[in-house]
Design an enzyme around this catalytic site. Structure first.
Site, PDB file in Angstrom:
ATOM      1  N   LYS B  67     -19.527 -12.579 -16.212  1.00  0.00           N
ATOM      2  CA  LYS B  67     -19.994 -13.721 -16.429  1.00  0.00           C
ATOM      3  C   LYS B  67     -21.520 -13.889 -15.915  1.00  0.00           C
ATOM      4  O   LYS B  67     -21.645 -13.569 -15.131  1.00  0.00           O
ATOM      5  CB  LYS B  67     -19.154 -14.881 -16.140  1.00  0.00           C
ATOM      6  CG  LYS B  67     -19.617 -16.240 -16.511  1.00  0.00           C
ATOM      7  CD  LYS B  67     -18.219 -17.114 -16.164  1.00  0.00           C
ATOM      8  CE  LYS B  67     -18.609 -18.481 -16.748  1.00  0.00           C
ATOM      9  NZ  LYS B  67     -17.471 -19.394 -16.242  1.00  0.00           N
ATOM     10  N   SER B 141     -15.559 -22.043 -19.925  1.00  0.00           N
ATOM     11  CA  SER B 141     -16.855 -21.752 -19.864  1.00  0.00           C
ATOM     12  C   SER B 141     -17.203 -20.184 -20.080  1.00  0.00           C
ATOM     13  O   SER B 141     -18.072 -19.675 -20.440  1.00  0.00           O
ATOM     14  CB  SER B 141     -17.740 -22.176 -18.675  1.00  0.00           C
ATOM     15  OG  SER B 141     -17.350 -21.788 -17.774  1.00  0.00           O
ATOM     16  N   SER B 165     -12.126 -22.565 -16.926  1.00  0.00           N
ATOM     17  CA  SER B 165     -12.860 -21.498 -17.601  1.00  0.00           C
ATOM     18  C   SER B 165     -12.517 -20.163 -17.331  1.00  0.00           C
ATOM     19  O   SER B 165     -13.028 -19.477 -18.195  1.00  0.00           O
ATOM     20  CB  SER B 165     -14.250 -21.504 -16.603  1.00  0.00           C
ATOM     21  OG  SER B 165     -14.853 -23.072 -16.911  1.00  0.00           O
TER      22      SER B 165
END
Lengths: 442, 442
Positions: B67, B141, B165
């Site tokens: 990420k 996320s 997330s």
């Protein structure tokens, strides 16, 4: 009459009755007159009407007092703010436990208002003087509780300690101040100062007495969100982290070394930096989170110094609070390195003492000085015990505080007892009668 | 080519070369075109020039992605905010560990800006769609990270999980989302969202693959103040706390019961109340404590929804923050009663799914709905693992999340693996090729 627990026990075995102890306690209290030690004194007749009747109880007939931020059913809780006072419906569990163990509650002690302060001179019920030296502050916030023990009015007392309120008054009054690990003694029924840091504490004339009391009041309380089931650390203390200081302090270190402890120089700065977060940083907002609504609706009800200190909490932002929590976490991490090297820390309980007059000149700045070596303990999750160490060459009382990570209450008290046992003289109220300052016996 | 770790290992033993895997990965990425999954894709030649050469390494030749809130030296860290981007001098330790174990980094994935959001549609790099159902959000996320695994572009990916997330995108994409205990995997080199809650997380197609990755990245990091030496809990999970729900959920509970777990009805309300403190309460100020200065100096640089959410953090007072901490402590204490009765909790990962169009209609309100069963985990110090559970009768993906107190990562993964093994079909990218929704096999 010696009110220390083993002496009382022996006297009871030989036929003393609790009513004679109560009579002596009230004689002594009366003899001291208006000393600012008490906010609520129970009437002697009421006390006599409720004496324990089982001599087998662990605290049978032992007189005690509690700080007036601790609830006792039937007595007001004032927190040294008359307009805030309320009548609690039930006692704090720690009070119930002590009474259930046979102890005799005499009354409730004066304190720095809202337990905010380390001086003993922030109360509408009067500033409290140490019994040790004329004009010396008693220390606070557990001012009356410490003096009640120091002056021989009760065998022990229960104070509270968020930033040092159970240790600063101990050094000032020549008593032992035991601050247990956070969450070991429930704060149910105690008015919060900083709820995440508050600890009930014990004042006694010697370490074993304080431990007997701790045994009674400690233990997990499922209804208290701050109560913890703490893993006990039982390894004896061998290595003690120290800082260097003046000749008086060097004498204390010599005594510790003479007892066989290995002294290791440590960097105290991360500890002090953590401490500064409490009064100079965002933790004032924790006090404000509980007291803010009262303060805002009763601006005239507060001691002016307390109002000034608490008011700074209103200006702290949420982001400040979290930055403070993050900073504390970093400092906690830094101090882990110290705990890999030592089992305990030894610090002067206070860097210096102040008279009531000196305190009045700069009540906030000098308060911070008093908290130098106490404020960090609860933030960094340490257990602590303050023991008397005679007098400094300047004539003020001296004291050492031993600190160790939470759970090490037992080994810490062992070390404190070894240090304290055999110090010249015996109990503060005898010191005063003799009128001669103690010297450290190295 | 099957990128799951055991299949890759077997293929390497039979003569496959990492360069062939890399070529296949880039073919698949290219085939998907502009899917919003990547913020920075490493050039294929650069990847080929740095292939691992020791087939004995535990992750030899296993392609992965991270990420884009995780630092990788040589690549920008954008956190999906181009104006915030910086060039980190060194990689997060977890990245170094993975590369040291032979894994091959392909690139950095899109995310909800500043890791704030659970939808996958709050990024200037594009909204991300789930590979499972046309028009379905990917969840966030860690949107790109989950899709990169779901679509078979990499074997595993590293996301982060503060409020869910690492779990919401797992259910949306049919992947396993392993959220370790707080402090088990260091967040050094990860841009903080809520530093006290952030956890790196793992996406994989099956539980054993996620565990292999966790084994590599877990471990105490002395330089990280949030890293913890966690006592491991190894007792197997036997009793699972559950809530009741619709027929789809009843089918999942039947599967758990069929595996021999004792299901115990629990009161979920204290958990949900803790969760509400995160987006609707003072914890937004924790995000603001780090990002506030940037947001205030770059008001035009933020995604409008992110700006709105973060901005609420500026209005939180210090007293609010401490009241929130106190409330959390009370709720933590209430949930202890549940943990005395059960070893784990099973909750739907999300209460329902949303399409990209639905999310756009109410991006903040629906975000809260998505977080119903995820937001409380880190506040209450729980480990969690989200596993796919086929499709609901309405046609959306379904998933179950198992949660247990910190330290129980191992037993939790055992239970998740038992639940997931033998579910109909196999991997999400095969599902899509087949085009037929899965049903729960009870």
């Amino acid at each position: 009459m010696d009110l220390q627990i083993p002496a009382l026990r022996a006297a009871y075995r030989k036929g003393l009755h609790p009513r004679e102890v109560v009579a002596e306690v009230y004689r002594r209290i009366k003899a001291r007159g208006d000393d600012g030690v008490w906010i609520t004194l129970r009437p002697e007749e009421e006390v006599l009407a409720g004496l324990p009747d089982d001599p087998g109880l662990p605290l049978y007939g032992v007189p005690f007092a509690v700080k007036d931020n601790i609830d006792v059913a039937g007595l007001p809780t004032t927190v040294a703010c008359p307009d805030f006072a309320y009548a609690p419906g039930r006692s704090a569990p720690l009070v119930d436990r002590l009474i259930g163990a046979g102890a005799i509650l005499i009354g409730k002690n004066n304190l720095d208002q809202f337990a905010t302060g380390l001086s003993g001179s922030r109360s509408p019920y009067g500033s409290v003087e140490s019994p040790l030296v004329k004009g010396l502050i008693s220390g606070g916030s557990s001012s009356g509780s410490a003096v009640a023990v120091s002056a021989g009015l009760v065998s022990f007392s229960i104070g509270t300690d968020t930033a040092g309120s159970g240790r600063v008054p101990a050094v000032m009054t020549g008593t032992v101040g035991l601050k247990p690990s956070k969450g070991l003694v429930s704060t149910l029924g105690v008015v919060p100062a900083c709820a995440s840091l508050d600890c009930p504490s014990v004042f006694a004339l010697n370490v074993p007495d304080a431990r007997v009391v701790l045994e009674i009041i400690q233990g997990y309380e499922p209804d208290d969100p701050w109560s913890r089931e703490l893993p006990r650390r039982d390894e004896p203390i061998r290595r003690i982290g120290v800082i260097r200081g003046d000749d008086d302090w060097t004498g204390i270190l010599a005594r510790l070394a003479g007892l066989g402890y290995e002294l290791v120089d440590v960097d105290i700065e991360p500890f002090l930096a953590a401490g500064r977060l409490l009064y100079e940083g965002p933790w004032v907002a924790e006090r404000w989170s509980v007291l803010g609504p009262f303060v805002e609706s009763h601006p005239e009800s507060l001691h002016p110094v307390t109002a000034k200190v608490l008011g700074t909490g209103a200006g702290v932002t949420g982001a400040d609070a979290f930055r403070g929590l993050h900073r504390l976490r970093e400092l906690m991490s830094e101090t882990r390195r110290t705990w890999a090297q030592v089992d305990a820390l030894a610090v002067p309980t206070v860097p210096r003492t102040f008279t009531l007059a000196e305190m009045a000149e700069d009540p906030i700045g000098r308060n911070s000085v008093l908290g130098t070596y106490t404020t960090f303990a609860n933030l960094l999750d340490l257990a602590g015990i303050a023991v008397p160490a005679g007098f400094t060459s300047a004539g003020g009382p001296h004291g050492v505080t031993l600190l160790a990570p939470a759970g090490a209450d037992g080994p810490l008290a062992d070390a404190a007892e070894r240090f304290h046992t055999g110090m010249a003289g015996a109990t503060p109220y005898r010191i005063r009668r003799r009128g001669t300052p103690l010297a450290v016996v190295g």
